[in-house]
Enzyme design. Structure first.
Site, PDB file in Angstrom:
ATOM      1  N   ASP A  93       0.802  -1.225   0.000  1.00 35.31           N
ATOM      2  CA  ASP A  93       0.000   0.000   0.000  1.00 35.31           C
ATOM      3  C   ASP A  93       0.833   1.273   0.000  1.00 35.31           C
ATOM      4  OD1 ASP A  93       1.099  -0.120   2.523  1.00 35.31           O
ATOM      5  OD2 ASP A  93      -0.751  -0.801   3.486  1.00 35.31           O
ATOM      6  N   GLU A 115      -0.363  -8.965  -1.245  1.00 37.19           N
ATOM      7  CA  GLU A 115      -0.864  -8.454   0.042  1.00 37.19           C
ATOM      8  C   GLU A 115      -2.107  -7.586  -0.182  1.00 37.19           C
ATOM      9  OE1 GLU A 115       1.002  -5.469   2.818  1.00 37.19           O
ATOM     10  OE2 GLU A 115       1.790  -7.236   3.792  1.00 37.19           O
ATOM     11  N   GLU A 129      -2.006   4.980   3.241  1.00 40.23           N
ATOM     12  CA  GLU A 129      -1.983   3.574   2.828  1.00 40.23           C
ATOM     13  C   GLU A 129      -3.373   2.952   2.638  1.00 40.23           C
ATOM     14  OE1 GLU A 129      -0.155   4.864   5.280  1.00 40.23           O
ATOM     15  OE2 GLU A 129       1.941   4.571   4.659  1.00 40.23           O
ATOM     16  N   HIS A 206       7.134   5.054  12.566  1.00 44.67           N
ATOM     17  CA  HIS A 206       7.407   5.876  11.378  1.00 44.67           C
ATOM     18  C   HIS A 206       6.172   6.416  10.672  1.00 44.67           C
ATOM     19  CE1 HIS A 206       6.036   3.082   8.240  1.00 44.67           C
ATOM     20  NE2 HIS A 206       6.426   2.128   9.028  1.00 44.67           N
ATOM     21  N   ARG A 208       3.118   8.237   8.904  1.00 42.83           N
ATOM     22  CA  ARG A 208       2.834   9.639   8.551  1.00 42.83           C
ATOM     23  C   ARG A 208       1.757  10.266   9.427  1.00 42.83           C
ATOM     24  NH1 ARG A 208       5.227   9.548   3.567  1.00 42.83           N
ATOM     25  NH2 ARG A 208       5.488  11.567   2.568  1.00 42.83           N
ATOM     26  N   HIS A 239      13.939   5.235  11.927  1.00 45.64           N
ATOM     27  CA  HIS A 239      13.617   5.396  10.501  1.00 45.64           C
ATOM     28  C   HIS A 239      14.283   6.676   9.977  1.00 45.64           C
ATOM     29  CE1 HIS A 239      11.098   5.852   6.933  1.00 45.64           C
ATOM     30  NE2 HIS A 239      10.597   4.652   7.146  1.00 45.64           N
TER      31      HIS A 239
HETATM   32  C1  UD1 Z   1       7.023   4.844   3.270  1.00 46.87           C
HETATM   33  C2  UD1 Z   1       5.590   4.467   2.898  1.00 46.87           C
HETATM   34  C3  UD1 Z   1       4.904   3.700   4.024  1.00 46.87           C
HETATM   35  C4  UD1 Z   1       5.763   2.543   4.493  1.00 46.87           C
HETATM   36  C5  UD1 Z   1       7.160   3.048   4.852  1.00 46.87           C
HETATM   37  C6  UD1 Z   1       8.055   1.892   5.211  1.00 46.87           C
HETATM   38  C7  UD1 Z   1       4.255   5.953   1.469  1.00 46.87           C
HETATM   39  C8  UD1 Z   1       3.494   7.204   1.387  1.00 46.87           C
HETATM   40  N1  UD1 Z   1       4.822   5.680   2.655  1.00 46.87           N
HETATM   41  O1  UD1 Z   1       6.947   5.817   4.319  1.00 46.87           O
HETATM   42  O2  UD1 Z   1       3.656   3.215   3.569  1.00 46.87           O
HETATM   43  O3  UD1 Z   1       5.155   1.971   5.630  1.00 46.87           O
HETATM   44  O4  UD1 Z   1       7.727   3.708   3.705  1.00 46.87           O
HETATM   45  O5  UD1 Z   1       9.212   2.331   5.849  1.00 46.87           O
HETATM   46  O6  UD1 Z   1       4.380   5.239   0.515  1.00 46.87           O
HETATM   47  N2  UD1 Z   1      14.580   8.524   3.760  1.00 46.87           N
HETATM   48  C9  UD1 Z   1      15.947   8.467   3.543  1.00 46.87           C
HETATM   49  N3  UD1 Z   1      16.495   7.257   3.169  1.00 46.87           N
HETATM   50  C10 UD1 Z   1      15.764   6.135   3.012  1.00 46.87           C
HETATM   51  C11 UD1 Z   1      14.382   6.195   3.262  1.00 46.87           C
HETATM   52  C12 UD1 Z   1      13.799   7.395   3.613  1.00 46.87           C
HETATM   53  O7  UD1 Z   1      16.649   9.446   3.680  1.00 46.87           O
HETATM   54  O8  UD1 Z   1      16.319   5.093   2.705  1.00 46.87           O
HETATM   55  C13 UD1 Z   1      13.968   9.806   4.148  1.00 46.87           C
HETATM   56  C14 UD1 Z   1      13.906  10.843   2.996  1.00 46.87           C
HETATM   57  O9  UD1 Z   1      14.088  12.114   3.502  1.00 46.87           O
HETATM   58  C15 UD1 Z   1      12.444  10.680   2.510  1.00 46.87           C
HETATM   59  C16 UD1 Z   1      11.742  10.401   3.824  1.00 46.87           C
HETATM   60  O10 UD1 Z   1      12.630   9.586   4.565  1.00 46.87           O
HETATM   61  O11 UD1 Z   1      11.954  11.817   1.851  1.00 46.87           O
HETATM   62  C17 UD1 Z   1      10.383   9.807   3.762  1.00 46.87           C
HETATM   63  O12 UD1 Z   1      10.308   8.674   2.965  1.00 46.87           O
HETATM   64  P1  UD1 Z   1       8.847   8.228   2.402  1.00 46.87           P
HETATM   65  O13 UD1 Z   1       9.022   7.004   1.596  1.00 46.87           O
HETATM   66  O14 UD1 Z   1       8.152   9.377   1.771  1.00 46.87           O
HETATM   67  O15 UD1 Z   1       8.031   7.934   3.719  1.00 46.87           O
HETATM   68  P2  UD1 Z   1       8.148   6.757   4.754  1.00 46.87           P
HETATM   69  O16 UD1 Z   1       7.751   7.341   6.044  1.00 46.87           O
HETATM   70  O17 UD1 Z   1       9.435   6.098   4.601  1.00 46.87           O
HETATM   71  N1  UDP Z   2      13.071  -3.730   9.400  1.00 42.45           N
HETATM   72  C1  UDP Z   2      14.433  -3.774   9.049  1.00 42.45           C
HETATM   73  N2  UDP Z   2      15.295  -2.938   9.703  1.00 42.45           N
HETATM   74  C2  UDP Z   2      14.889  -2.053  10.655  1.00 42.45           C
HETATM   75  C3  UDP Z   2      13.502  -2.000  10.981  1.00 42.45           C
HETATM   76  C4  UDP Z   2      12.628  -2.839  10.324  1.00 42.45           C
HETATM   77  O1  UDP Z   2      14.838  -4.559   8.207  1.00 42.45           O
HETATM   78  O2  UDP Z   2      15.722  -1.334  11.204  1.00 42.45           O
HETATM   79  C5  UDP Z   2      12.129  -4.591   8.665  1.00 42.45           C
HETATM   80  C6  UDP Z   2      11.152  -5.376   9.516  1.00 42.45           C
HETATM   81  O3  UDP Z   2      11.668  -6.644   9.838  1.00 42.45           O
HETATM   82  C7  UDP Z   2       9.922  -5.470   8.612  1.00 42.45           C
HETATM   83  C8  UDP Z   2      10.007  -4.241   7.747  1.00 42.45           C
HETATM   84  O4  UDP Z   2      11.329  -3.739   7.879  1.00 42.45           O
HETATM   85  O5  UDP Z   2       9.984  -6.599   7.756  1.00 42.45           O
HETATM   86  C9  UDP Z   2       9.009  -3.211   8.185  1.00 42.45           C
HETATM   87  O6  UDP Z   2       9.261  -2.017   7.561  1.00 42.45           O
HETATM   88  P1  UDP Z   2       8.594  -0.659   8.004  1.00 42.45           P
HETATM   89  O7  UDP Z   2       8.227  -0.726   9.441  1.00 42.45           O
HETATM   90  O8  UDP Z   2       9.509   0.418   7.552  1.00 42.45           O
HETATM   91  O9  UDP Z   2       7.301  -0.575   7.087  1.00 42.45           O
HETATM   92  P2  UDP Z   2       5.802  -1.139   7.214  1.00 42.45           P
HETATM   93  O10 UDP Z   2       5.860  -2.605   7.394  1.00 42.45           O
HETATM   94  O11 UDP Z   2       5.155  -0.412   8.345  1.00 42.45           O
HETATM   95  O12 UDP Z   2       5.180  -0.738   5.912  1.00 42.45           O
END
Ligand code: UD1
Ligand code: UDP
Length: 366
Positions: A93, A115, A129, A206, A208, A239
């Site tokens: 999602d 999923e 999501e 993490h 939003r 995160h």
């Molecule tokens: C995203 C997904 C969420 C998922 C989560 C898993 C959307 C809207 N959100 O949220 O559904 O649960 O990923 O973790 O699709 N950033 C880095 N390096 C990285 C990753 C992120 O620097 O490797 C920082 C960047 O500044 C980026 C910000 O995190 O702009 C947010 O990333 P984003 O993918 O928009 O949101 P998540 O909270 O990660």
């Molecule tokens: N995870 C990881 N490293 C971390 C934290 C989480 O590999 O430091 C893994 C965790 O085992 C799970 C997945 O990341 O499989 C969950 O990701 P996240 O919580 O970012 O996203 P969500 O599942 O909420 O979409």
């Protein structure tokens, strides 16, 4: 048959990796990443040895939903037109999954949704999501539901064609990692600062919809637990989202028994999870993994689409209010009978064979 996987974040990569590995045995398989995540994505693709054919390079600091959606729509069109996949496969999602599916739909390419059918029935929790997964369900051809609840959700929405109950591939990924971990029982380097002689609370947060006040309130509860229970070690792989990271380091730095660490690789995370006493999380994936180890989970969200854990009494929805998180945590720390009643080793989310099931269904669909 040519299939193209499109994904962009850590959890999509974890859950798609075993399916990609299986697909490669049977189909012409193309992998395209949006790079919605960067470091956290490559931690996973490197571990599973997933070769990336196309990269949309969309990530920017503090990206908005507009950035993610519009950049994917504009950049992926040419790749779909060049590669002409028979099926585009997306997972879950995220906004990458939604935008990649929408783009495929515009070009009348079939979509397979892994999923499928998770619902919280609250459009703003989790945000965005809940909407993303409903949008994908509306345009997908194949719906792979992880659980009976998800399967029924789809039927109840009138989605009846090509709906399959397959389990969740997160369990496939978990088994691959556990198999590797079994071979080495050495504490990973990234976890050297952790005091394993104490009971460990593993925290991840993490979402939003929690940015700002709710997250502040979650961290306040964590701080108070750390102050009150010196014999507990709280481990938080933070995160990389700046909305999370800045607040986490502001509120939770400077406590001996709170370890703020960088995002862990998947095997490192599974290692610390397996050694944890309690998990406090708003993550979807972590809610699915912790029950496999019999570790109670407190879900710091308003709603959860993972009702299977709640029903099996291994997870409890506690919201984001400081007092309710504190109350539930203290009860689990101090009251052995409450702890034991929630410490059930169950696996309502899958049996490790989801990838094979999905690929054989797609093979038959040719
Ligand atoms: C995203 C997904 C969420 C998922 C989560 C898993 C959307 C809207 N959100 O949220 O559904 O649960 O990923 O973790 O699709 N950033 C880095 N390096 C990285 C990753 C992120 O620097 O490797 C920082 C960047 O500044 C980026 C910000 O995190 O702009 C947010 O990333 P984003 O993918 O928009 O949101 P998540 O909270 O990660
Ligand atoms: N995870 C990881 N490293 C971390 C934290 C989480 O590999 O430091 C893994 C965790 O085992 C799970 C997945 O990341 O499989 C969950 O990701 P996240 O919580 O970012 O996203 P969500 O599942 O909420 O979409």
């Amino acid at each position: 048959m040519k299939v193209m996987f499109v994904f962009g974040t850590r959890p999509e990569a974890i859950k798609l990796a075993p399916i990609i590995l299986e697909a490669k045995k049977h189909f012409d398989t193309i992998v395209c990443v949006s790079e919605q995540h960067k470091e956290m994505l490559y931690q996973v693709t490197n571990f599973f040895n997933i070769h990336i054919d196309y990269n949309l390079h969309i990530m920017k600091n503090s990206q908005s939903l507009f950035d993610i959606t519009s950049n994917i729509l504009l950049k992926i069109k040419e790749i779909y037109e060049t590669q002409k996949p028979d099926i585009v496969i997306v997972q879950g999602d995220t906004t990458t999954a939604f935008a990649a599916a929408l783009s495929a739909f515009y070009l009348k390419i079939k979509i397979a949704h892994i999923e499928a059918g998770l619902r919280s029935f609250d459009l703003y929790n989790p945000f965005p999501e809940e909407a993303n997964r409903k949008f994908i369900s509306a345009i997908a051809t194949y719906h792979f539901a992880p659980t009976k609840i998800a399967y029924d959700n789809l039927l109840n929405e009138g989605i009846k064609k090509n709906v399959y109950l397959t389990g969740n591939s997160v369990v496939d990924a978990l088994y691959i990692v556990l198999d590797k971990l079994k071979k080495t029982n050495i504490t990973p380097e990234a976890l050297m600062s952790i005091d394993f002689s104490k009971r460990i609370i593993l925290l991840t947060s993490h979402r939003r919809e929690s940015f700002g006040k709710p997250m502040q309130s979650i961290f306040e509860a964590i701080k108070q637990i750390a102050l009150e229970f010196k014999d507990i070690e709280i481990v938080y792989p933070v995160h990389l989202n700046p909305n999370v990271k800045n607040l986490a380091y502001d509120v939770l730095s400077g406590f001996d028994n709170i370890k703020l660490i960088k995002p862990l690789t998947y095997p490192e995370f599974v290692y610390i999870l397996s050694k944890s006493h309690l998990v406090i999380t708003d993550s979807g994936g972590v809610q699915e993994e912790a029950p496999a180890f019999g570790i109670p989970v407190l879900v710091i969200r308003k709603t959860t689409e993972r009702q299977e854990g709640i029903k099996a009494n291994v997870a409890k929805l506690v919201g984001t209010n400081t007092q309710s998180i504190l109350r539930a945590t203290k009860q689990l720390i101090a009251d052995t009978s409450t702890y034991n009643s929630m410490s059930n080793q169950v696996n309502p989310y899958g049996d490790g064979k989801t990838s094979q099931r999905i690929i054989s269904i797609l093979k038959e669909s040719k």
